[in-house]
Write a protein that holds these residues in place. Structure first.
Motif, PDB file in Angstrom:
ATOM      1  N   GLU A 170      17.741  -0.956 -22.749  1.00 18.10           N
ATOM      2  CA  GLU A 170      18.162  -2.346 -22.588  1.00 18.10           C
ATOM      3  C   GLU A 170      17.389  -3.297 -23.486  1.00 18.10           C
ATOM      4  O   GLU A 170      17.761  -4.455 -23.633  1.00 18.10           O
ATOM      5  N   GLY A 171      16.266  -2.842 -24.036  1.00 20.50           N
ATOM      6  CA  GLY A 171      15.440  -3.720 -24.857  1.00 20.50           C
ATOM      7  C   GLY A 171      14.689  -4.748 -24.028  1.00 20.50           C
ATOM      8  O   GLY A 171      14.317  -5.805 -24.516  1.00 20.50           O
ATOM      9  N   ALA A 172      14.471  -4.449 -22.754  1.00 16.74           N
ATOM     10  CA  ALA A 172      13.725  -5.340 -21.859  1.00 16.74           C
ATOM     11  C   ALA A 172      12.715  -4.496 -21.089  1.00 16.74           C
ATOM     12  O   ALA A 172      12.921  -3.295 -20.887  1.00 16.74           O
ATOM     13  N   ASP A 173      11.627  -5.135 -20.663  1.00 21.03           N
ATOM     14  CA  ASP A 173      10.649  -4.424 -19.842  1.00 21.03           C
ATOM     15  C   ASP A 173      11.339  -3.882 -18.593  1.00 21.03           C
ATOM     16  O   ASP A 173      12.179  -4.561 -17.996  1.00 21.03           O
TER      17      ASP A 173
ATOM     18  N   PRO B 225       0.768  -1.245   0.000  1.00 19.84           N
ATOM     19  CA  PRO B 225       0.000   0.000   0.000  1.00 19.84           C
ATOM     20  C   PRO B 225       0.799   1.295   0.000  1.00 19.84           C
ATOM     21  O   PRO B 225       0.242   2.352  -0.277  1.00 19.84           O
ATOM     22  N   PHE B 226       2.070   1.242   0.299  1.00 21.46           N
ATOM     23  CA  PHE B 226       2.870   2.469   0.315  1.00 21.46           C
ATOM     24  C   PHE B 226       3.536   2.747  -1.029  1.00 21.46           C
ATOM     25  O   PHE B 226       4.118   3.813  -1.220  1.00 21.46           O
ATOM     26  N   ALA B 227       3.477   1.801  -1.957  1.00 24.56           N
ATOM     27  CA  ALA B 227       4.247   1.901  -3.195  1.00 24.56           C
ATOM     28  C   ALA B 227       3.372   2.046  -4.436  1.00 24.56           C
ATOM     29  O   ALA B 227       2.209   1.638  -4.447  1.00 24.56           O
ATOM     30  N   VAL B 228       3.959   2.628  -5.461  1.00 20.12           N
ATOM     31  CA  VAL B 228       3.402   2.636  -6.809  1.00 20.12           C
ATOM     32  C   VAL B 228       4.539   2.191  -7.728  1.00 20.12           C
ATOM     33  O   VAL B 228       5.701   2.146  -7.318  1.00 20.12           O
ATOM     34  N   SER B 229       4.205   1.874  -8.956  1.00 18.92           N
ATOM     35  CA  SER B 229       5.263   1.573  -9.917  1.00 18.92           C
ATOM     36  C   SER B 229       4.913   2.188 -11.260  1.00 18.92           C
ATOM     37  O   SER B 229       3.755   2.484 -11.545  1.00 18.92           O
ATOM     38  N   MET B 230       5.948   2.386 -12.053  1.00 20.54           N
ATOM     39  CA  MET B 230       5.783   2.848 -13.419  1.00 20.54           C
ATOM     40  C   MET B 230       6.591   1.907 -14.288  1.00 20.54           C
ATOM     41  O   MET B 230       7.781   1.703 -14.052  1.00 20.54           O
ATOM     42  N   SER B 231       5.909   1.308 -15.271  1.00 25.15           N
ATOM     43  CA  SER B 231       6.539   0.309 -16.127  1.00 25.15           C
ATOM     44  C   SER B 231       6.612   0.805 -17.562  1.00 25.15           C
ATOM     45  O   SER B 231       5.711   1.505 -18.034  1.00 25.15           O
ATOM     46  N   PHE B 232       7.677   0.397 -18.225  1.00 33.01           N
ATOM     47  CA  PHE B 232       7.905   0.729 -19.624  1.00 33.01           C
ATOM     48  C   PHE B 232       8.143  -0.562 -20.402  1.00 33.01           C
ATOM     49  O   PHE B 232       8.900  -1.420 -19.950  1.00 33.01           O
TER      50      PHE B 232
END
Length: 138
Positions: free
Chosen positions: A48-51, A34-41
Motif C-alpha cells: 500500500e505504500g503506507a506504514d 498487556p495481552f497484545a504485541v504488534s509488528m510494524s512495517f
C-alpha cells in the motif's frame, strides 16, 4: 522503567518468486495493553505504500515459536532451525515473513520481565477503559 518495549528485527518477505527480500520491522509491547504485541512495517516495505502495523496476542507469538498457532488474520509457526514464520491475512492478500526465532525469543523475554505471563490482568486500568468507553458512546 518504561512501559514499552520495541525491538527492530529483519524480516524476510516471502513472495511467489524464489527470492526473499529483507525488510525492516519492529516488534512492540506496551504494558498498558498487556495481552497484545504488534509488528510494524514501514511504508516502503508494504504494497500500500503506507506504514502497516498488526496487533495480535502475545500468547499467539509464544505458542507459534514451537508449533503452528492462529486461525485468523495472524498465524505463527516455526520454520527450520532458527526461523519463525508470521502470516498476515488481509482482504488485499497474504503477507508472509520469516524472522529469526532468537530475535523473537529475546523480545518475548523482555516483555515477560516487564509483565510476566499470568499477571497481565494486574496491568489493566479497567476504570480508565470504562471511562473511555462511556465517552465514546456519547
Amino acid at each position: 522503567m518504561s512501559s514499552v518495549i520495541e525491538q527492530a528485527v529483519q524480516a524476510r518477505l516471502v513472495a511467489s518468486a524464489p527470492r526473499m527480500e529483507s525488510v525492516p520491522a519492529t516488534l512492540r509491547y506496551d504494558s498498558r495493553d498487556p495481552f497484545a504485541v504488534s509488528m510494524s512495517f514501514p511504508a516502503p516495505a508494504t504494497l500500500e505504500g503506507a506504514d502497516v502495523s498488526w496487533a495480535f496476542s502475545r500468547d499467539l507469538l509464544v505458542k507459534g515459536l514451537d508449533d503452528a498457532a492462529g486461525l485468523g488474520d495472524v498465524r505463527v509457526r516455526p520454520y527450520g532451525y532458527d526461523r519463525t514464520v508470521l502470516e498476515f491475512h488481509a482482504p488485499q492478500g497474504t503477507a508472509m515473513v520469516h524472522v529469526r526465532t532468537s530475535d523473537v525469543r529475546r523480545f518475548l523475554d523482555r516483555s515477560q520481565r516487564l509483565v510476566p505471563a499470568g499477571r497481565e490482568h494486574l496491568h489493566l486500568d479497567l476504570d480508565a477503559d470504562l471511562a473511555q468507553l462511556m465517552r465514546d458512546a456519547h
